[in-house]
Design an enzyme around this catalytic site. Sequence first.
Site, short mmCIF file in Angstrom:
data_model
loop_
_atom_site.label_atom_id
_atom_site.label_comp_id
_atom_site.label_asym_id
_atom_site.label_seq_id
_atom_site.Cartn_x
_atom_site.Cartn_y
_atom_site.Cartn_z
N GLY A 207 -1.58 -2.36 3.82
CA GLY A 207 -0.47 -1.17 3.42
C GLY A 207 -0.90 -0.72 1.80
O GLY A 207 -1.57 -0.34 1.94
N ILE A 208 0.42 -0.72 0.73
CA ILE A 208 -0.05 0.08 -0.44
C ILE A 208 -0.26 -1.25 -1.24
O ILE A 208 1.27 -1.76 -1.32
CB ILE A 208 0.59 1.49 -0.26
CG1 ILE A 208 1.98 1.26 -0.18
CG2 ILE A 208 -0.13 2.50 -0.23
CD1 ILE A 208 3.13 2.01 -1.10
N GLY A 209 -0.25 -1.46 -2.62
CA GLY A 209 0.10 -2.37 -3.39
C GLY A 209 -1.48 -3.17 -4.07
O GLY A 209 -2.59 -2.70 -3.53
N ALA A 210 -1.54 -4.24 -4.67
CA ALA A 210 -2.46 -4.81 -5.48
C ALA A 210 -3.10 -6.27 -3.60
O ALA A 210 -4.13 -5.54 -4.10
CB ALA A 210 -2.12 -5.57 -6.81
N GLU A 230 0.46 2.52 8.95
CA GLU A 230 1.89 3.16 8.66
C GLU A 230 1.52 3.68 7.75
O GLU A 230 2.05 5.06 7.23
CB GLU A 230 3.27 2.74 8.75
CG GLU A 230 3.22 1.38 7.45
CD GLU A 230 4.68 0.63 7.99
OE1 GLU A 230 5.16 0.30 8.86
OE2 GLU A 230 5.30 0.39 6.27
N GLY A 322 7.95 -0.66 7.92
CA GLY A 322 7.48 -1.24 9.72
C GLY A 322 7.23 -2.91 9.72
O GLY A 322 6.09 -2.83 10.43
#
Length: 412
Positions: A207-210, A230, A322
């Site tokens: 996914g996204i983020g740190a 996703e 998701g």
Amino acid sequence: MRMVAHSALGAVVASSLAGRAGGRLPVVVASGNWATPTVALGAVDAVVPSYRLFVLNGQPGLPARSGVIPVTPFVGPGMRGQPDLEYVPARLSLVPRLLAGPYRPDVVVVHTSPPVEGKVSLGTEVNILPAAIEAARRAGGIVVAQVNARMPYTLGDGELPVDAVDVAIEVDLPLPSPPAARPDDTRSALGERVAGLVHDGATVQLGIGAVPNATAAALTGRRGLRVWTETFSDGVLGLERSGALAATSNLVTSFVLGSQELYSWLHRNPRVRMLRTETVNDPAMIARQPGMTSINTALQVDLHAQANASYVRGRVWSGFGGQPDFVAGSLHAPRGCAVIALPSWHAKSDTSTVVPALAEPTTSFQHSYVVSEHGTAPLWGASHRQQAEAIVSHVAHPKARAELAGALASAP
């Protein structure tokens, strides 16, 4: 696709909506995340007194006034905390069914590339938009495009014939980028531990983020990795440049957000396939991916190995997204596994992220591993007590372990 002046767009939309509602508020569906068509959506907002605004992960700058009811299955900062918010719990894979039923759109506002050979592209945000466009056209709604010279033309399900769009305006605006989530020492250690669970040739959901960024940085030494996710950000570009990704496989995703460099790399890139949510998030499709490894984060986990990634202090923070789709699909994939990764301590609230039992709704459960910066708890095939003991011993922060062990000892 009829191009009109910005000043004329509102009148076209108002004419389309005249007499349509039949006693219900019109539903306006718009591109979400960092692809919001702000100019076109603003023109719609100026002529529609009251409506439901359906956006996934809406960012600041969305219309927010009396008469606009925000609706979403995944709450972003542009809707979070609004008193009239309608949060609709749904796995991301099922959101298109909402658009075919109770939230059938009267207006769909999308952010596209300029036309190329009779088609426009939804660019960085495909997601639920093909389903929204199809639902609107079946029901006689209107599809509006904000055609941006700087939107990359991406390949896949977001390519639309120009006659799928009723009316459009042209803009030349830079695409916004989320602030870069740079991993601190805790998340870097966490990323290294998660990367240790990913074998050469695996398919990854990042996914996204740190935490995902730290994991991607730790995977650059792998080879033959595949991507079915996703969403992704600049971490996947780093994997591509390091040679970690299988050269013969497509990178499959549904929406992308990141730097301007990432957006340039996406433009007409045959390696990247932007597919609709019903495909990318279908657990059955996820289960077909070899070595499918879903990597998700959470706000809390408990001693029942349940994860909360959606609620904070009794209020919805985001939504299912998701995560449950990918957890279920990964568990059924050949050599697949589902990982929940989180720091052991929440710095802002000064509390343990591992709790005896969730007081908030569960986002996902039955994972293969739970990982923190302190260690990895293998869960699959272990008894409930063995799972709980592993979470206490390997995942929890040392200063929380005595209390958690006491709660486990007193449990029936």
